[in-house]
Scaffold this active site. Sequence first.
Site, mmCIF file in Angstrom:
data_model
loop_
_atom_site.group_PDB
_atom_site.id
_atom_site.type_symbol
_atom_site.label_atom_id
_atom_site.label_comp_id
_atom_site.label_asym_id
_atom_site.label_seq_id
_atom_site.Cartn_x
_atom_site.Cartn_y
_atom_site.Cartn_z
ATOM 1 N N CYS A 79 24.839 16.230 -28.280
ATOM 2 C CA CYS A 79 25.662 17.000 -29.214
ATOM 3 C C CYS A 79 26.661 17.802 -28.403
ATOM 4 O O CYS A 79 26.272 18.516 -27.486
ATOM 5 C CB CYS A 79 24.783 17.919 -30.060
ATOM 6 S SG CYS A 79 25.735 19.030 -31.097
ATOM 7 N N ARG A 135 27.082 7.514 -34.596
ATOM 8 C CA ARG A 135 27.478 8.900 -34.890
ATOM 9 C C ARG A 135 27.039 9.838 -33.755
ATOM 10 O O ARG A 135 27.861 10.329 -32.993
ATOM 11 C CB ARG A 135 26.863 9.323 -36.236
ATOM 12 C CG ARG A 135 27.459 10.582 -36.830
ATOM 13 C CD ARG A 135 26.869 11.854 -36.265
ATOM 14 N NE ARG A 135 25.417 11.953 -36.438
ATOM 15 C CZ ARG A 135 24.670 12.847 -35.805
ATOM 16 N NH1 ARG A 135 25.203 13.704 -34.943
ATOM 17 N NH2 ARG A 135 23.368 12.880 -35.983
ATOM 18 N N ASN A 137 19.924 10.561 -27.541
ATOM 19 C CA ASN A 137 18.731 10.409 -28.386
ATOM 20 C C ASN A 137 17.726 9.503 -27.691
ATOM 21 O O ASN A 137 18.066 8.760 -26.772
ATOM 22 C CB ASN A 137 19.116 9.729 -29.700
ATOM 23 C CG ASN A 137 20.034 10.577 -30.535
ATOM 24 O OD1 ASN A 137 21.230 10.574 -30.332
ATOM 25 N ND2 ASN A 137 19.467 11.321 -31.456
HETATM 26 P P1 HMG Z 1 36.318 25.430 -39.324
HETATM 27 O O1 HMG Z 1 37.457 25.412 -38.379
HETATM 28 O O2 HMG Z 1 35.548 26.696 -39.490
HETATM 29 O O3 HMG Z 1 36.750 24.887 -40.757
HETATM 30 O O4 HMG Z 1 35.332 24.253 -38.887
HETATM 31 P P2 HMG Z 1 37.613 25.552 -41.887
HETATM 32 O O5 HMG Z 1 36.857 25.369 -43.164
HETATM 33 O O6 HMG Z 1 38.060 26.931 -41.492
HETATM 34 O O7 HMG Z 1 38.900 24.590 -41.903
HETATM 35 C C1 HMG Z 1 39.766 24.506 -40.804
HETATM 36 C C2 HMG Z 1 40.548 23.186 -40.886
HETATM 37 O O8 HMG Z 1 39.635 22.087 -40.769
HETATM 38 C C3 HMG Z 1 41.252 23.004 -42.205
HETATM 39 O O9 HMG Z 1 42.394 22.198 -41.953
HETATM 40 C C4 HMG Z 1 40.278 22.194 -43.013
HETATM 41 O O10 HMG Z 1 40.879 21.443 -44.033
HETATM 42 C C5 HMG Z 1 39.716 21.273 -41.946
HETATM 43 P P3 HMG Z 1 43.851 22.849 -41.702
HETATM 44 O O11 HMG Z 1 44.117 23.659 -42.923
HETATM 45 O O12 HMG Z 1 43.734 23.695 -40.445
HETATM 46 O O13 HMG Z 1 44.717 21.629 -41.511
HETATM 47 N N1 HMG Z 1 38.354 20.792 -42.271
HETATM 48 C C6 HMG Z 1 37.994 19.501 -42.240
HETATM 49 N N2 HMG Z 1 38.675 18.376 -41.932
HETATM 50 C C7 HMG Z 1 38.003 17.223 -42.025
HETATM 51 N N3 HMG Z 1 36.697 17.126 -42.389
HETATM 52 C C8 HMG Z 1 35.988 18.226 -42.687
HETATM 53 C C9 HMG Z 1 36.658 19.483 -42.623
HETATM 54 N N4 HMG Z 1 36.257 20.741 -42.863
HETATM 55 C C10 HMG Z 1 37.308 21.532 -42.643
HETATM 56 N N5 HMG Z 1 34.709 18.125 -43.034
HETATM 57 C C11 HMG Z 1 33.691 22.602 -39.468
HETATM 58 C C12 HMG Z 1 34.127 24.050 -39.591
HETATM 59 C C13 HMG Z 1 32.304 22.489 -40.046
HETATM 60 C C14 HMG Z 1 34.654 21.728 -40.245
HETATM 61 C C15 HMG Z 1 33.741 22.186 -37.957
HETATM 62 O O14 HMG Z 1 33.068 23.147 -37.175
HETATM 63 C C16 HMG Z 1 33.102 20.842 -37.735
HETATM 64 O O15 HMG Z 1 33.631 19.803 -38.147
HETATM 65 N N6 HMG Z 1 31.922 20.786 -37.066
HETATM 66 C C17 HMG Z 1 31.206 19.560 -36.859
HETATM 67 C C18 HMG Z 1 30.554 19.627 -35.546
HETATM 68 C C19 HMG Z 1 29.792 18.347 -35.275
HETATM 69 O O16 HMG Z 1 30.165 17.269 -35.672
HETATM 70 N N7 HMG Z 1 28.658 18.485 -34.555
HETATM 71 C C20 HMG Z 1 27.841 17.379 -34.225
HETATM 72 C C21 HMG Z 1 27.021 16.905 -35.379
HETATM 73 S S1 HMG Z 1 25.530 17.845 -35.583
HETATM 74 C C22 HMG Z 1 24.437 17.140 -34.417
HETATM 75 O O17 HMG Z 1 24.830 16.354 -33.601
HETATM 76 C C23 HMG Z 1 22.987 17.471 -34.521
HETATM 77 C C24 HMG Z 1 22.162 16.341 -35.168
HETATM 78 O O18 HMG Z 1 22.280 15.148 -34.429
HETATM 79 C C25 HMG Z 1 20.687 16.732 -35.267
HETATM 80 C C26 HMG Z 1 20.052 17.200 -33.950
HETATM 81 O O19 HMG Z 1 20.220 16.566 -32.895
HETATM 82 O O20 HMG Z 1 19.322 18.190 -34.052
HETATM 83 C C27 HMG Z 1 22.644 16.055 -36.593
HETATM 84 MG MG MG Z 2 21.194 14.686 -32.645
#
Ligand code: HMG
Ligand code: MG
Length: 304
Positions: free
Chosen positions: A238, A13, A247
């Site tokens: 990220c 992931r 990581n």
């Molecule tokens: P948004 O554009 O604000 O979402 O994104 P929305 O609610 O306005 O929806 C827009 C469209 O996205 C809609 O579809 C929704 O249905 C769809 P449309 O009507 O346009 O066809 N949608 C989704 N589709 C699939 N799965 C979903 C989903 N939610 C909405 N879950 C959102 C907001 C949160 C979805 C977006 O910003 C996002 O997916 N972000 C994820 C970013 C990410 O993956 N970051 C990396 C992980 S975090 C990390 O790495 C840190 C960590 O490792 C810890 C650390 O290191 O500290 C964990």
């Molecule tokens: Mg991380």
Amino acid sequence: MSEVITVHEVGLRDGLQNQPRVVPTEGKLRLLDALLDAGLQSIEAASFVSPKAVPQMADAAEIFANLPQDRGVGYEALVPNEKGYERAVDAGVTTVALVLAATDTFNRRNINMSLDEAIRVNEAVIRRAKADGIRARSYLSVVAACPYEGVVPPETVFDLAARMFDAGADELALGDSTGAGSPPQMAHLFETLAHRYGPERLAGHFHDTRAMGLTLTWVAIECGIRKFDSSIGGLGGCPFAPGATGNLATEDLVFMATEAGFETGIDVGGLRRAVAVAEELTGQTLGGRITPFLDSREKRRAAN
Ligand code: HMG
Ligand code: MG
């Protein structure tokens, strides 16, 4: 009997979400097999995020449909919102990992929510998970410093941790997302939270940007923490955290834990084979900081 350290592998992931090359599902499953062969028992297999935001994770449901279920392994998926939670539950996920950052800007960049909104969404998903009998892990990101807002006050971390535990989180992983944490800073966070909630409910998630991953792991071990996230070959980063590298490498963590007398159940030789698979799939040269030593040890052994 020696004490156990649980290694939570996040390469599939956290590692693959940041690769310029999208690894096909079949390749991810091949990497998973190599990780299982090495002995990993706790795996974050995918994230149910927007495929527009992170196309590398678009096949999360397919990954979960194909996970080997006969090896006693705990699989987990990251979900950023209710929609992700619903997709994950439909795919058969039994542990979800929520993601909340300690600053407003980081939440906006990462999940397009303000800090307040992100707190509410995280709380709602955790409560739903608890009602559904699903295990909930809470990530708290940028606990030491945020690439956009600078140093994060420890009180902010304690307040957010309290909100997540009050909502019902089973576990809290402290994320040093850009590898910006210092040993005293992280000691203060882990010591305080371990005292309040118990070390068994905490985990360390360190990116190794400044080569501090192992040092921070040791700091956390001294606070009683026994669960750490890492990624095979140090893969990752990220996409929304500028400057963040991968990581802490799983092979570095396992080597250090073993040297310190802990049991991990993981074989470093097997991890080396998994690194080779990850290199083939991503086209990157990978490997933890221990790699040159392991290479030369292998050569010496082959020569004798
Ligand atoms: P948004 O554009 O604000 O979402 O994104 P929305 O609610 O306005 O929806 C827009 C469209 O996205 C809609 O579809 C929704 O249905 C769809 P449309 O009507 O346009 O066809 N949608 C989704 N589709 C699939 N799965 C979903 C989903 N939610 C909405 N879950 C959102 C907001 C949160 C979805 C977006 O910003 C996002 O997916 N972000 C994820 C970013 C990410 O993956 N970051 C990396 C992980 S975090 C990390 O790495 C840190 C960590 O490792 C810890 C650390 O290191 O500290 C964990
Ligand atoms: Mg991380």
